[in-house]
Design a protein around this motif. Structure first.
Motif, short mmCIF file in Angstrom:
data_model
loop_
_atom_site.label_atom_id
_atom_site.label_comp_id
_atom_site.label_asym_id
_atom_site.label_seq_id
_atom_site.Cartn_x
_atom_site.Cartn_y
_atom_site.Cartn_z
N PHE A 177 0.83 -1.20 0.00
CA PHE A 177 0.00 0.00 0.00
C PHE A 177 0.87 1.26 0.00
CE2 PHE A 177 0.28 -1.78 4.29
CZ PHE A 177 0.98 -0.77 4.92
N HIS A 237 0.03 7.31 11.57
CA HIS A 237 -0.76 6.35 10.78
C HIS A 237 -2.27 6.66 10.88
CE1 HIS A 237 -2.34 3.38 13.92
NE2 HIS A 237 -1.83 4.37 14.59
N TYR A 297 1.16 7.43 6.83
CA TYR A 297 0.54 6.36 6.04
C TYR A 297 -0.62 5.79 6.85
CZ TYR A 297 4.54 6.40 2.90
OH TYR A 297 5.48 6.77 1.99
N ASP A 298 -1.82 6.09 6.43
CA ASP A 298 -2.95 5.65 7.27
C ASP A 298 -3.30 4.18 7.09
OD1 ASP A 298 -4.52 5.62 4.99
OD2 ASP A 298 -5.36 7.60 5.37
N LYS A 299 -2.58 3.47 6.23
CA LYS A 299 -2.83 2.03 6.12
C LYS A 299 -1.91 1.19 7.01
CE LYS A 299 -5.91 2.16 2.64
NZ LYS A 299 -7.24 2.50 3.17
N ALA A 353 -0.86 -0.40 10.37
CA ALA A 353 -1.70 -0.82 11.49
C ALA A 353 -1.35 -0.07 12.77
CB ALA A 353 -1.57 -2.32 11.70
N THR A 390 -3.11 -3.26 17.14
CA THR A 390 -3.68 -4.27 16.26
C THR A 390 -4.53 -5.28 17.03
OG1 THR A 390 -1.80 -5.81 16.51
CG2 THR A 390 -1.67 -4.20 14.70
N GLN A 400 -8.29 -5.29 10.91
CA GLN A 400 -8.31 -5.31 9.44
C GLN A 400 -7.00 -4.87 8.79
OE1 GLN A 400 -10.88 -4.37 11.30
NE2 GLN A 400 -12.81 -5.05 10.39
N ASP A 401 -6.33 -3.89 9.39
CA ASP A 401 -5.17 -3.31 8.73
C ASP A 401 -3.86 -4.08 8.97
OD1 ASP A 401 -5.23 -2.61 11.36
OD2 ASP A 401 -5.43 -0.46 11.02
N SER A 440 -1.18 -6.63 8.02
CA SER A 440 -0.75 -7.20 6.74
C SER A 440 0.36 -8.21 6.99
CB SER A 440 -0.24 -6.09 5.83
OG SER A 440 1.01 -5.60 6.31
N HIS A 485 -9.72 5.64 13.40
CA HIS A 485 -9.51 4.68 12.32
C HIS A 485 -10.86 4.20 11.79
CE1 HIS A 485 -5.33 4.56 13.60
NE2 HIS A 485 -5.78 4.42 14.83
N GLU A 486 -10.82 3.53 10.66
CA GLU A 486 -12.07 3.09 10.03
C GLU A 486 -12.93 2.26 10.98
OE1 GLU A 486 -10.91 1.11 6.41
OE2 GLU A 486 -11.13 2.96 5.24
#
Lengths: 326, 326
Positions: free
Chosen positions: B4, B119, B133-135, B137, B172, B178-179, B181, B301-302
């Motif tokens: 990402f 983030h 970078y907001d993706k 975690a 996390t 979700q974020d 990886s 966050h989302e």
């Protein structure tokens, strides 16, 4: 990096496993009864991996079912006719099962060759060949290492990766327990990198219900802690009925107490009226409790084990043994 | 592997960050007020990394304290005299803080140069330089990538690794959200491979108490679920006093409900009498709820966000907005 195995030795064992898989046209994958995430995940992951890479082979996965896993996480286990075993020479691969009496399907006697793949302490040598490492955090970790170590021509599909991921998550409490190593996390990263949907996995694995929260409320109202920090709760058959909880679910909230200040170990005791006994689960974040489990008809891992009581009269002795464990 | 970010871009940013660290003799690391594991972990991890690799520099970590973290996980934050800021030109590195008003210590106005490492969704451009970078975690994940990407002459000590590991675990939910990886897990493996004691970390992070279990019992007796699956519980100032719970602990059991069947999102509402407002935490395993948080004086966050209510009269509107979120 610290390694608890010899890479040469395990490579040789993995080569032998691959050769046996190649040699046999018919393979049955067994695991222990009353499966947990790791037993089921290891079995199914290995099943998919063999099917994906050797599509012409006949491969089966057998054993008892479990409503926690079927059908949301895994398909219903297969049942083979008695005649199938008589008519076919098969390779039996038994995963995550320490002792022969715990195997969920007893047809390994009819197997031509038996391979044991496990991460429990190895006491019962029931197989022709053993790949057993009790320092692996999960049987699925051992098998994930096996599939990731193969040449690139062998694929690791999302079906296989998902099953192994579930197994690792299940037996490590999501990467929490003592036996998690950097390798555990790297293998999990490799499995995740196949593109599996971990959110879907967690949603299925951690699916809870208002029924379970109600059960948790009961446990919080009824647990006890001994002077030396042994925390325990007891579920009678009557409690189970009132709460709509199955015997196998009795240990569900044991980890709630695992890291509580002053708690040195946690015990759940659940009546199994059909068998006329009490099922015991043991957990600790601080001391090795497998020895105590062994004293009470059980076994397992250093910090997570199971046992059985004939009656609640034995409970004080169990609590005392845990109080005194170090 | 899915990425990402652009490796070239981030490498350039990391080089610039390293250059600024080299350029300044005095560095102050800031983070947001009411720190969580990630804010504190990122701050301290970066502090140790700079101290370990540039022992002649004067480096400080400032901000409010928090009894959950001090002194078991981290040392007490430092306080510098007003005169220090007047007499010294310093580089300000602000970690894990989206908006300038959330920074726990307001002396960045006196900094010669400000770098934001974050983030969260980037709305407030308060820095001279931003690596946002907001993706990622966790902010600790971003910084772990930074330190692991450096040439080998730069060491990553156990002190630094431990702090970043704590930050990643904290933000996390132990590799759950979700974020997360494959990179998150690989960086965690690298941190673990420095030899840090994850059991000690988890025992400190997850330390619970009978007081907290008592609080959980209260929550289980008092939560509500709307018809559309919004689960919520409210803690008044009186409840907090009776349970011996601090305002910042109000959200402690929110994740208990996160994966319950039928629950689409979870809300904790805690009275902050000193500030004359109600603090809201929002979590969901199913739908993005940051938009709702933004409608109610918040953000985040989302799937994990915070907000504020002026009074409980706003609660029905909040529940309705969550019911209707997708």
């Amino acid at each position: 990096m610290f390694m608890f195995f010899d890479a040469k030795v395990i490579n040789k064992q993995f080569k032998s496993l691959l050769k046996k898989i190649k040699d046999f046209d018919k393979i049955v994958i067994y695991r222990h009864e009353m499966p947990d995430f790791d037993a089921f995940g290891t079995q199914m992951g290995l099943y998919y991996w063999i099917k994906d890479n050797f599509p012409l082979k006949e491969v089966h996965y057998v054993g008892d079912s479990h409503r926690t896993f079927v059908p949301d996480l895994f398909p219903e286990p297969q049942v083979l006719d008695e005649s199938w075993y008589d008519q076919n020479e098969h390779l039996a691969i038994v995963v995550d099962t320490a002792t022969v009496d715990r195997i969920a399907d007893r047809h390994i006697e009819k197997a031509k060759y038996v391979i044991k793949l496990d991460h429990h302490i190895n006491v019962d040598h029931y197989a022709n060949e053993e790949i057993v490492y009790d320092k692996f955090a999960a049987a699925s970790e051992l098998l994930a290492l096996f599939v990731m170590a193969q040449p690139r021509k062998y694929i690791v599909s999302q079906d296989a990766a998902r099953a192994f991921y579930i197994g690792i998550i299940g037996d490590t409490g999501r990467f929490q327990y003592q036996d998690v190593s950097p390798m555990t996390l790297r293998l999990a990263a490799d499995l995740l990198a196949t593109g599996i949907d971990k959110t879907e996995i967690y949603n299925q694995m951690y699916k809870s219900s208002l029924r379970q929260l109600n059960f948790l409320k009961f446990v919080l109202n009824n647990y006890k802690v001994s002077e030396k920090g042994t925390c325990y709760y007891v579920l009678t058959d009557e409690d189970l009925k009132r709460l709509d909880i199955e015997v196998t679910e009795g240990k569900l909230h044991i980890n709630t107490f695992r890291n509580v200040e002053g708690v040195t170990s946690v015990v759940s005791v659940t009546e199994d009226k059909a068998k006329g006994e009490w099922r015991v689960s043991l957990r600790s974040a601080h001391k090795v409790i497998v020895n105590v489990a062994q004293q009470f008809n059980g076994g397992g891992h250093e910090y997570a084990a199971g046992a059985k009581l004939k009656s609640l009269d034995e409970l004080p002795a169990l609590i005392k043994a845990l109080d005194e464990a170090e």
